[in-house]
Design a protein around this motif. Structure first.
Motif, PDB file in Angstrom:
ATOM      1  N   ASP A 122      37.943  70.577  30.847  1.00 34.36           N
ATOM      2  CA  ASP A 122      38.865  71.610  31.305  1.00 34.36           C
ATOM      3  C   ASP A 122      39.415  71.268  32.687  1.00 34.36           C
ATOM      4  N   GLN A 123      40.645  71.727  32.941  1.00 32.02           N
ATOM      5  CA  GLN A 123      41.294  71.451  34.224  1.00 32.02           C
ATOM      6  C   GLN A 123      41.583  72.755  34.943  1.00 32.02           C
ATOM      7  N   ILE A 124      40.928  72.957  36.072  1.00 30.48           N
ATOM      8  CA  ILE A 124      41.175  74.145  36.883  1.00 30.48           C
ATOM      9  C   ILE A 124      42.506  73.965  37.603  1.00 30.48           C
ATOM     10  N   LEU A 125      43.429  74.874  37.353  1.00 25.76           N
ATOM     11  CA  LEU A 125      44.755  74.778  37.951  1.00 25.76           C
ATOM     12  C   LEU A 125      44.839  75.565  39.256  1.00 25.76           C
ATOM     13  N   PHE A 126      44.241  76.749  39.249  1.00 24.82           N
ATOM     14  CA  PHE A 126      44.225  77.595  40.453  1.00 24.82           C
ATOM     15  C   PHE A 126      42.899  78.332  40.498  1.00 24.82           C
ATOM     16  N   GLY A 127      42.351  78.492  41.712  1.00 27.50           N
ATOM     17  CA  GLY A 127      41.099  79.213  41.878  1.00 27.50           C
ATOM     18  C   GLY A 127      39.908  78.367  41.471  1.00 27.50           C
ATOM     19  N   ASP A 164      46.998  67.734  26.431  1.00 27.43           N
ATOM     20  CA  ASP A 164      45.655  67.476  25.890  1.00 27.43           C
ATOM     21  C   ASP A 164      44.807  68.736  25.793  1.00 27.43           C
ATOM     22  N   TYR A 165      45.424  69.880  26.075  1.00 29.75           N
ATOM     23  CA  TYR A 165      44.663  71.131  26.101  1.00 29.75           C
ATOM     24  C   TYR A 165      45.099  72.071  24.992  1.00 29.75           C
ATOM     25  N   ALA A 166      44.242  73.057  24.727  1.00 32.38           N
ATOM     26  CA  ALA A 166      44.506  74.023  23.657  1.00 32.38           C
ATOM     27  C   ALA A 166      45.177  75.291  24.157  1.00 32.38           C
ATOM     28  N   GLY A 167      45.109  75.515  25.466  1.00 33.93           N
ATOM     29  CA  GLY A 167      45.687  76.729  26.019  1.00 33.93           C
ATOM     30  C   GLY A 167      45.197  76.966  27.430  1.00 33.93           C
ATOM     31  N   ILE A 168      45.461  78.164  27.914  1.00 43.58           N
ATOM     32  CA  ILE A 168      45.095  78.570  29.274  1.00 43.58           C
ATOM     33  C   ILE A 168      44.080  79.707  29.207  1.00 43.58           C
ATOM     34  N   LEU A 181      36.356  96.138  33.900  1.00 44.59           N
ATOM     35  CA  LEU A 181      36.048  94.724  34.092  1.00 44.59           C
ATOM     36  C   LEU A 181      35.082  94.498  35.256  1.00 44.59           C
ATOM     37  N   GLU A 182      34.067  95.299  35.331  1.00 42.74           N
ATOM     38  CA  GLU A 182      33.120  95.165  36.435  1.00 42.74           C
ATOM     39  C   GLU A 182      32.411  93.812  36.387  1.00 42.74           C
ATOM     40  N   LYS A 183      32.221  93.271  35.190  1.00 41.86           N
ATOM     41  CA  LYS A 183      31.565  91.981  35.039  1.00 41.86           C
ATOM     42  C   LYS A 183      32.569  90.869  34.751  1.00 41.86           C
ATOM     43  N   GLY A 184      33.826  91.199  34.831  1.00 39.73           N
ATOM     44  CA  GLY A 184      34.846  90.184  34.608  1.00 39.73           C
ATOM     45  C   GLY A 184      35.149  90.008  33.138  1.00 39.73           C
ATOM     46  N   GLY A 185      36.170  89.240  32.852  1.00 41.70           N
ATOM     47  CA  GLY A 185      36.552  88.987  31.477  1.00 41.70           C
ATOM     48  C   GLY A 185      37.492  87.809  31.400  1.00 41.70           C
ATOM     49  N   LEU A 186      37.575  87.209  30.219  1.00 33.98           N
ATOM     50  CA  LEU A 186      38.430  86.062  29.980  1.00 33.98           C
ATOM     51  C   LEU A 186      39.563  86.450  29.044  1.00 33.98           C
ATOM     52  N   VAL A 187      40.740  85.936  29.313  1.00 34.61           N
ATOM     53  CA  VAL A 187      41.869  86.068  28.402  1.00 34.61           C
ATOM     54  C   VAL A 187      42.315  84.664  28.053  1.00 34.61           C
ATOM     55  N   PHE A 188      42.274  84.331  26.760  1.00 39.00           N
ATOM     56  CA  PHE A 188      42.681  83.013  26.291  1.00 39.00           C
ATOM     57  C   PHE A 188      44.137  83.068  25.848  1.00 39.00           C
ATOM     58  N   VAL A 189      44.945  82.166  26.391  1.00 40.86           N
ATOM     59  CA  VAL A 189      46.366  82.078  26.067  1.00 40.86           C
ATOM     60  C   VAL A 189      46.581  80.812  25.244  1.00 40.86           C
ATOM     61  N   THR A 197      42.816  78.231  34.226  1.00 45.04           N
ATOM     62  CA  THR A 197      42.275  76.948  33.791  1.00 45.04           C
ATOM     63  C   THR A 197      42.892  76.510  32.465  1.00 45.04           C
ATOM     64  N   ALA A 198      43.276  75.239  32.385  1.00 43.40           N
ATOM     65  CA  ALA A 198      43.695  74.650  31.109  1.00 43.40           C
ATOM     66  C   ALA A 198      42.439  74.210  30.375  1.00 43.40           C
ATOM     67  N   VAL A 199      42.271  74.663  29.125  1.00 41.10           N
ATOM     68  CA  VAL A 199      41.028  74.401  28.399  1.00 41.10           C
ATOM     69  C   VAL A 199      41.291  73.531  27.172  1.00 41.10           C
ATOM     70  N   ALA A 200      40.326  72.678  26.864  1.00 39.61           N
ATOM     71  CA  ALA A 200      40.457  71.753  25.752  1.00 39.61           C
ATOM     72  C   ALA A 200      40.233  72.444  24.410  1.00 39.61           C
TER      73      ALA A 200
END
Length: 256
Positions: free
Chosen positions: A6-11, A76-80, A133-141, A192-195
């Protein structure tokens, strides 16, 4: 997420930098919406106010990456994946939009404004059908979820997005034709760009699935209730028809 591919783009391990972002709000069209990106070492907070009264129900506020010569090869990635720390306090029913552009044109020589190109957009709710979202959450694009638009309207028959030459990324809050307005706040840990798709689905996917299940369940109940009511009316109707035919036959039959 796969830490090696995976490639971290920001943060994430890279601190958020305000110089990487700039506002792109409806003020360029005479509106009064305004957005900011408040950067800390571990988070970037996209916030502001969405005004829709000035433009008669329309409006948008967004932050986009700076620089016209920047580029990312995401082929090379599947999404963000958007790693969200918090959204709108405990009210997470607002919709946001993540946007990619694979082309930027030279500015218009007459007025100096940027010329329009196709935007690839993905609408999402940071938290749908779950607790805050007290514990956070992921959104896959996923790339397949991006829809092409041109000047705010969906673009038919657009060429596929060129993932080798991504020029810009944006996060937007907009009215969705008057559905939402006012203050907003979305705090991100990373982009993050994820594989591959995350093992833990984003809250959007879980929320949409739950929403779809609930909608299907509600529709089934409505359909069953309607069919039951229709059956009852049919029975009553047939009984009334039979009674009417009986009395009609009785009154028209010759006396014995």
């Amino acid at each position: 997420m796969n830490k090696e591919k995976d490639q971290i783009l920001f943060g994430g391990s890279r601190s958020w930098n305000a110089a990487d972002w700039t506002a792109s709000d409806d003020r360029v069209r005479g509106g009064k919406s305004q957005s900011f990106l408040e950067c800390h070492s571990s988070t970037g907070r996209f916030h502001g106010n969405l005004d829709i009264k000035t433009l008669g129900g329309a409006g948008f506020a967004s932050q986009r990456t700076t620089g016209e010569d920047r580029g990312w090869d995401l082929s090379d990635y599947a999404g963000i994946v958007l790693d969200i720390a918090e959204a709108d306090g405990k009210l997470a029913d607002k919709r946001y939009t993540f946007i990619l552009k694979d082309e930027l044109l030279p500015r218009n020589p007459d007025n100096g404004r940027e010329q329009a190109t196709i935007s690839w957009e993905y609408d999402f709710k940071p938290c749908s059908g779950e607790s805050s979202l007290e514990k956070g959450g992921l959104v896959f694009v996923p790339w397949s979820g991006l829809k092409p638009t041109y000047r705010g309207k969906e673009k038919e028959h657009a060429d596929p997005i060129n993932l080798e030459t991504i020029k810009r990324m944006s996060i937007m809050m907009r009215s969705f034709f008057g559905d939402q307005e006012g203050p907003f706040s979305l705090t991100l840990r990373s982009i993050t760009a994820v594989a591959s798709s995350p093992v833990e689905p984003g809250r959007l996917e879980r929320g949409d699935a739950a929403s779809a299940t609930n909608s299907t369940s509600r529709w089934s109940r409505y359909t069953q209730s309607f069919n039951l009511a229709l059956s009852s009316w049919r029975i009553c109707g047939l009984a009334l028809l039979a009674t009417a035919l009986y009395y009609l036959h009785r009154n028209t039959s010759p006396a014995a």
